[in-house]
Write a protein that holds these residues in place. Structure first.
Motif, PDB file in Angstrom:
ATOM      1  N   HIS A  50      46.995  41.274  33.301  1.00  0.00           N
ATOM      2  CA  HIS A  50      47.526  40.930  34.621  1.00  0.00           C
ATOM      3  C   HIS A  50      46.397  40.806  35.638  1.00  0.00           C
ATOM      4  N   GLU A  51      45.488  41.757  35.629  1.00  0.00           N
ATOM      5  CA  GLU A  51      44.365  41.730  36.561  1.00  0.00           C
ATOM      6  C   GLU A  51      43.469  40.513  36.306  1.00  0.00           C
ATOM      7  N   PHE A  52      43.184  40.239  35.037  1.00  0.00           N
ATOM      8  CA  PHE A  52      42.358  39.081  34.694  1.00  0.00           C
ATOM      9  C   PHE A  52      43.016  37.789  35.177  1.00  0.00           C
ATOM     10  N   LYS A  53      44.307  37.686  34.932  1.00  0.00           N
ATOM     11  CA  LYS A  53      45.035  36.477  35.327  1.00  0.00           C
ATOM     12  C   LYS A  53      44.984  36.286  36.842  1.00  0.00           C
ATOM     13  N   ASN A  54      45.180  37.339  37.598  1.00  0.00           N
ATOM     14  CA  ASN A  54      45.181  37.232  39.064  1.00  0.00           C
ATOM     15  C   ASN A  54      43.796  36.960  39.635  1.00  0.00           C
ATOM     16  N   LYS A  55      42.775  37.504  39.031  1.00  0.00           N
ATOM     17  CA  LYS A  55      41.414  37.315  39.547  1.00  0.00           C
ATOM     18  C   LYS A  55      40.825  35.962  39.152  1.00  0.00           C
ATOM     19  N   LYS A  82      57.620  42.115  32.054  1.00  0.00           N
ATOM     20  CA  LYS A  82      58.521  41.365  32.947  1.00  0.00           C
ATOM     21  C   LYS A  82      58.177  41.614  34.409  1.00  0.00           C
ATOM     22  N   GLU A  83      57.929  42.872  34.748  1.00  0.00           N
ATOM     23  CA  GLU A  83      57.604  43.245  36.131  1.00  0.00           C
ATOM     24  C   GLU A  83      56.333  42.537  36.608  1.00  0.00           C
ATOM     25  N   LEU A  84      55.354  42.401  35.732  1.00  0.00           N
ATOM     26  CA  LEU A  84      54.088  41.768  36.090  1.00  0.00           C
ATOM     27  C   LEU A  84      54.114  40.244  35.898  1.00  0.00           C
ATOM     28  N   LYS A  85      55.287  39.733  35.518  1.00  0.00           N
ATOM     29  CA  LYS A  85      55.484  38.287  35.324  1.00  0.00           C
ATOM     30  C   LYS A  85      54.495  37.718  34.302  1.00  0.00           C
ATOM     31  N   LEU A  86      54.429  38.402  33.157  1.00  0.00           N
ATOM     32  CA  LEU A  86      53.539  37.978  32.085  1.00  0.00           C
ATOM     33  C   LEU A  86      54.301  37.518  30.841  1.00  0.00           C
ATOM     34  N   THR A  87      55.583  37.212  30.995  1.00  0.00           N
ATOM     35  CA  THR A  87      56.384  36.861  29.822  1.00  0.00           C
ATOM     36  C   THR A  87      55.900  35.585  29.135  1.00  0.00           C
ATOM     37  N   GLN A  88      55.221  34.709  29.856  1.00  0.00           N
ATOM     38  CA  GLN A  88      54.671  33.493  29.246  1.00  0.00           C
ATOM     39  C   GLN A  88      53.321  33.769  28.577  1.00  0.00           C
TER      40      GLN A  88
END
Length: 102
Positions: A50-55, A82-88
């Protein structure tokens, strides 16, 4: 005399070298295999993705992670994804026999 020795557990320079080989649009594939327990730390992997994706939006390649395992934290880990919107970006796979894993 205090001679504290610092040991680098993970060479971040090595990962930077690997990432530099990827081009925008490439997909890095990550595989986690293990029981879903606190000790295995799968939630740290999910948070790191999640952090990598956002940065790195539109800067680097995409990462897709397959998570293979079972255990008492399965529902909690799926909720975190799901909470972090990483389902894809993260797929949970059902158990595989050790001899079939390779």
């Amino acid at each position: 005399m205090n001679t504290t020795k610092i040991i680098e557990a993970v060479s971040t320079n090595r990962f930077k070298q690997i990432l530099s080989n990827y081009k925008k649009g490439d997909v890095i594939k990550v595989l986690f295999v293990g029981r879903f327990t606190k000790r295995k730390g799968c939630e740290y992997l999910i948070n790191a993705l999640h952090e990598f994706k956002n940065k790195n939006k539109n800067k680097y390649t995409k990462i897709h992670c397959d998570i293979l395992g079972y255990g008492p934290l399965e529902d909690k880990l799926k909720s975190l994804v799901k909470e972090l919107k990483l389902t894809q970006d993260i797929t949970f796979l059902k158990g595989v026999k050790n001899e079939d894993l390779v």
